[in-house]
Every structure is written in structure tokens, then in C-alpha cells.
Enzyme design. Structure first.
Site, PDB file in Angstrom:
ATOM      1  N   HIS A  94      40.384  39.804  37.420  1.00  0.00           N
ATOM      2  CA  HIS A  94      39.311  39.580  36.433  1.00  0.00           C
ATOM      3  C   HIS A  94      38.547  38.327  36.856  1.00  0.00           C
ATOM      4  O   HIS A  94      39.141  37.362  37.341  1.00  0.00           O
ATOM      5  CB  HIS A  94      39.903  39.418  35.026  1.00  0.00           C
ATOM      6  CG  HIS A  94      38.845  39.454  33.978  1.00  0.00           C
ATOM      7  ND1 HIS A  94      38.041  38.368  33.715  1.00  0.00           N
ATOM      8  CD2 HIS A  94      38.426  40.446  33.140  1.00  0.00           C
ATOM      9  CE1 HIS A  94      37.178  38.692  32.752  1.00  0.00           C
ATOM     10  NE2 HIS A  94      37.397  39.948  32.391  1.00  0.00           N
ATOM     11  N   GLU A 166      32.179  44.554  36.996  1.00  0.00           N
ATOM     12  CA  GLU A 166      31.828  43.603  35.943  1.00  0.00           C
ATOM     13  C   GLU A 166      30.937  42.508  36.523  1.00  0.00           C
ATOM     14  O   GLU A 166      31.444  41.511  37.064  1.00  0.00           O
ATOM     15  CB  GLU A 166      33.095  42.958  35.386  1.00  0.00           C
ATOM     16  CG  GLU A 166      34.060  43.943  34.779  1.00  0.00           C
ATOM     17  CD  GLU A 166      34.898  43.271  33.702  1.00  0.00           C
ATOM     18  OE1 GLU A 166      34.707  43.598  32.535  1.00  0.00           O
ATOM     19  OE2 GLU A 166      35.693  42.395  34.036  1.00  0.00           O
TER      20      GLU A 166
HETATM   21  C1  PEP Z   1      35.688  41.399  29.952  1.00  0.00           C
HETATM   22  O1  PEP Z   1      36.433  40.595  29.390  1.00  0.00           O
HETATM   23  O2  PEP Z   1      36.100  41.999  30.947  1.00  0.00           O
HETATM   24  C2  PEP Z   1      34.338  41.632  29.418  1.00  0.00           C
HETATM   25  C3  PEP Z   1      33.602  42.553  29.966  1.00  0.00           C
HETATM   26  O3  PEP Z   1      33.965  40.844  28.359  1.00  0.00           O
HETATM   27  P1  PEP Z   1      32.706  41.101  27.390  1.00  0.00           P
HETATM   28  O4  PEP Z   1      32.767  42.551  26.952  1.00  0.00           O
HETATM   29  O5  PEP Z   1      32.910  40.163  26.257  1.00  0.00           O
HETATM   30  O6  PEP Z   1      31.461  40.842  28.174  1.00  0.00           O
END
Ligand code: PEP
Length: 251
Positions: A94, A166
Site C-alpha cells: 500500500h 491506486e
Molecule cells: C486506500 O486506502 O487504499 C484508499 C484508496 O483510500 P481512499 O478510498 O480513502 O482514497
């Protein structure tokens, strides 16, 4: 394959609150067309497991792991330990761990390999920073992260790996990456996976994470190549996460 939605509680909810969250979430009407999981802190996995009773939704996910089976690694948790809580998925790499704890692509690859060997599906998080995107390097960065993370992996029916795209500039910022931008990167990731394993888009799930909410989830999930979502902030309230799951189900 069903679309996959994972709640990432991050460093919220110890065992007491975790149990309450599961009980409240179980009262929600949940769509059968989705796989749903919750990534809980280590200390809350036992509470999640016991609050679920015989229910299998949400599936249990961890947020991190160490690659060795056991040994002198103070403070770490092994894949076998996670299995004792019926853990199905585990996040690795992450961006918050890469940024604050120095997790590297090599460490991510070792963790993903150890998880798959134990029968837990690694959910490998990749994504570029705002500066990398601005420089035009987003694709190069993400390709490199995915290639390196897949180093020791197999396309394994028992513990299929998942890639979570992400973009770091979108995590927790309320600034979502558009479904069109996300799709461009998902197509790149599917292509990297195809190059190594020769599996078609859809056989390995690539999910999106970054400011996903009930009001925008369907845009992502109705986009070809986006196979689910990793949800941070919007997963903390079990009722609103229930709404998000219902909004995500195919029309
Ligand atoms: C995450 O923690 O992986 C994330 C995508 O957070 P958020 O949805 O708050 O942007």
C-alpha cells in the site's frame, strides 16, 4: 469472475469497534454479484473472524504480512498466522507503507510470493505520485511496480493475485482519478500481466482505489478492465459501505 470490493480500514478500529462494524455491516442488504472483503488491522482479525460466525461475507483481508514462515522477526506476522483467521486476501505495498515505512518493490514481491504459497491472495497496490504523472512517467512507474511484484507469482486458482491501481494523488484526497484515466492505466496493467502469463483480461482482477465513494463507484465498475475497488475512507461507516456495495452491483 465477480467484481471485488475491499474495505481498507487502515489504522482504524481495534477489536471492539471492528466487531461492531461487522455486526452492523451484516445487517445491510448485500449484492450476491460481488465479492466483498474487509482489510482489518492485525489486532482486529480475531474480532472480525468471531463476529462473522458462520457468515463468509465479508471475506477477511489483512493489511500487511512478512515473508518468512517464522523466526526472529520481532513485530512481524507470517502468512501462516493470517491463515488462522481464515484470511482470504492480504494487501501488500500500500502506498502508505511504501511512503512511511520504506516498503520497496523487492519487499512487495517477497510478501506477495509468500502469501500465494500459503494460499492467501495478495492484493498488490501500485500507483504513481502526482509528480510522476506530471512528468509523464506514470505508465513507466506502474509497469515497473507490477513487473517486479509479479516476479515470483503464478496464475494460481487457489490464491489468485489481484493488482490494485491506486494513484497516490487520489488516495484519501477526495480527488478521484476519472474512470477514463483509471481505465488507461488498467489497460496497461492488464497488458503487463498478459505479457507474462498469457491470461486474458478478466482472468486476473485489476481493481481501482482512490477516493471511491457511493456516488462514483458505479462509474468505475461499469468500465471494462476495472474489476473492483479498494475503498479507504468510505468504508469506515458500515452503512455507507453497504450503500457503496449496493451501488456497485451491476445494473
Ligand atoms: C486506500 O486506502 O487504499 C484508499 C484508496 O483510500 P481512499 O478510498 O480513502 O482514497
Amino acid at each position: 469472475m465477480k467484481k471485488l470490493i475491499i474495505a481498507n480500514w487502515k489504522m482504524y478500529y481495534g477489536p471492539i469497534k471492528a466487531g461492531a462494524w461487522i455486526r452492523a455491516f451484516r445487517r445491510e442488504r448485500l449484492p450476491k454479484e460481488l465479492d466483498i472483503a474487509v482489510a482489518a488491522p492485525f489486532v482486529s482479525l480475531a474480532a472480525v473472524r468471531s463476529s462473522l460466525g458462520r457468515a463468509s461475507t465479508p471475506a477477511i483481508a489483512a493489511q500487511n504480512v512478512f515473508w518468512a514462515r517464522e523466526g526472529a522477526f520481532t513485530g512481524e506476522v507470517s502468512p501462516d498466522m493470517l491463515l488462522e483467521f481464515d484470511t482470504t486476501y492480504c494487501l501488500v505495498g500500500h502506498s502508505e507503507r511504501r511512503t512511511h515505512l520504506g516498503e520497496t518493490d523487492k519487499m512487495v514481491a517477497k510478501k506477495a510470493k509468500a502469501l500465494q504459497a500459503a494460499g492467501i491472495s495478495p492484493v498488490i497496490c501500485v500507483g504513481e505520485t502526482a509528480a510522476e504523472r506530471k512528468r509523464g512517467d506514470a505508465t513507466k512507474v506502474v509497469r515497473g511496480q507490477v513487473r517486479e511484484a509479479m516476479e515470483g507469482l503464478k496464475v494460481d486458482g487457489r490464491a489468485p493475485f489481484v493488482i490494485a491501481y491506486e494513484p497516490i494523488w487520489s488516495i484519501g484526497t477526495g480527488q478521484p482519478c476519472s474512470a477514463r484515466q483509471a481505465k488507461e492505466m488498467h489497460d496497461v496493467i492488464h497488458e503487463v500481466i498478459f505479457k507474462k502469463f498469457k491470461v486474458k483480461c478478466g482472468e486476473v482482477r485489476v481493481i481501482y482505489g482512490g477516493s471511491v465513494e457511493p456516488r462514483n463507484i458505479s462509474e468505475y465498475l461499469n468500465t471494462v478492465g476495472i474489476d473492483g475497488a479498494l475503498v479507504g475512507g468510505a468504508s469506515l461507516d458500515p452503512r455507507s459501505f453497504g450503500l457503496l456495495c449496493r451501488s456497485a452491483a451491476p445494473a
